[in-house]
Design an enzyme around this catalytic site. Sequence first.
Site, PDB file in Angstrom:
ATOM      1  N   ARG A   1       0.827  -1.434   0.006  1.00 60.12           N
ATOM      2  CA  ARG A   1      -0.059  -0.084  -0.049  1.00 60.12           C
ATOM      3  C   ARG A   1       0.846   1.297  -0.100  1.00 60.12           C
ATOM      4  O   ARG A   1       0.300   2.541  -0.227  1.00 60.12           O
ATOM      5  CB  ARG A   1      -0.913  -0.058   1.412  1.00 60.12           C
ATOM      6  CG  ARG A   1      -0.164   0.082   2.608  1.00 60.12           C
ATOM      7  CD  ARG A   1      -1.074  -0.466   3.820  1.00 60.12           C
ATOM      8  NE  ARG A   1      -0.387  -0.514   4.889  1.00 60.12           N
ATOM      9  CZ  ARG A   1       0.532  -1.372   5.294  1.00 60.12           C
ATOM     10  NH1 ARG A   1       0.754  -2.148   4.530  1.00 60.12           N
ATOM     11  NH2 ARG A   1       1.239  -1.185   6.369  1.00 60.12           N
TER      12      ARG A   1
ATOM     13  N   CYS B   1      -4.999  -0.607  11.809  1.00 60.50           N
ATOM     14  CA  CYS B   1      -4.743  -1.089  10.565  1.00 60.50           C
ATOM     15  C   CYS B   1      -4.093  -2.526  10.519  1.00 60.50           C
ATOM     16  O   CYS B   1      -4.241  -3.339   9.694  1.00 60.50           O
ATOM     17  CB  CYS B   1      -3.788  -0.143  10.065  1.00 60.50           C
ATOM     18  SG  CYS B   1      -3.803   0.198   7.961  1.00 60.50           S
TER      19      CYS B   1
ATOM     20  N   CYS C   1     -13.067  20.311  26.072  1.00 60.21           N
ATOM     21  CA  CYS C   1     -12.101  19.682  25.498  1.00 60.21           C
ATOM     22  C   CYS C   1     -10.622  20.319  26.177  1.00 60.21           C
ATOM     23  O   CYS C   1     -10.584  21.370  26.183  1.00 60.21           O
ATOM     24  CB  CYS C   1     -12.077  19.846  24.057  1.00 60.21           C
ATOM     25  SG  CYS C   1     -10.401  19.227  23.389  1.00 60.21           S
TER      26      CYS C   1
HETATM   27 ZN    ZN Z   1     -10.717  20.033  21.108  1.00 60.56          ZN
END
Ligand code: ZN
Length: 269
Positions: free
Chosen positions: A81, A202, A259
Amino acid sequence: MSELSCNAEELLDDSSWLRYGRQLLLPELGESGQRRLQGARVLIVGLGGLGSPVALYLAAAGVGRLWLSDGDVLELSNLQRQILYTSADCGKAKGELAAHRLRQLNPQISIQTVAPLGDENWPTLLQPDGKPVDLVLDCSDNMVTRQLVNRACVARQIPLLSAAVTGWQGTLALFDFRHQGAQRHGCYHCLHPTQQEPSLSCATAGVLGPTVGVIGSLQALEALKFLAGIKTAALGRLILFDALQGNWRQLRLSADPRCRVCAHEEEQG
Ligand SMILES: [Zn+2]
């Protein structure tokens, strides 16, 4: 015609007109967009399945300065890939291999390798010649690096184009930390508040080369539009691609007011 505009007209030389002729024909890009690309400065983090098409297309399009960050050595299992490399390259450093290949592709631009991004060196990597880069392309393959790249870009208010592929699922989002204003779309951490890898990575979920090729190509496309000053659909949105079903979806991103990466920066701002 004024002297200034004459000089501006002359900024693209004959070889640039030949090399970039097909994209110069696009009215949305044109000569001014091409000059923006040639003045652009970009850091690419990760030179694997996503970073391969990203670096190839950005170099081919004439993005003026590319810094490449990847500390890995090429393995046989990468070749399925990671289209930058050949079988003869196995065992060699990916950063140097990529830089060599990209210089062959486009000798008109500057390509330099930098160290792998870490907790200590990220401030240097985001301004590798003393000036902040215009855009960071996160093409890494793990959550720890993606979170670090995000924190670094938020802290330095550098736009971030983040992409990832797991199995058949690809995602991409563009965050512009310079001026989000009232329509805050947050950051990568708002979207993924945990450092934990998705249950399938992955390496464990498997992946087909063209799936990372599609998302890497989309990442290159949105990067070129952003750098050339063309409106990009990816800004403040999460683009999702289901390679198995062939479905595309878009979700509008909104900031998490709690956040711990970007809400704090907003308060300071
Ligand atoms: Zn953020």
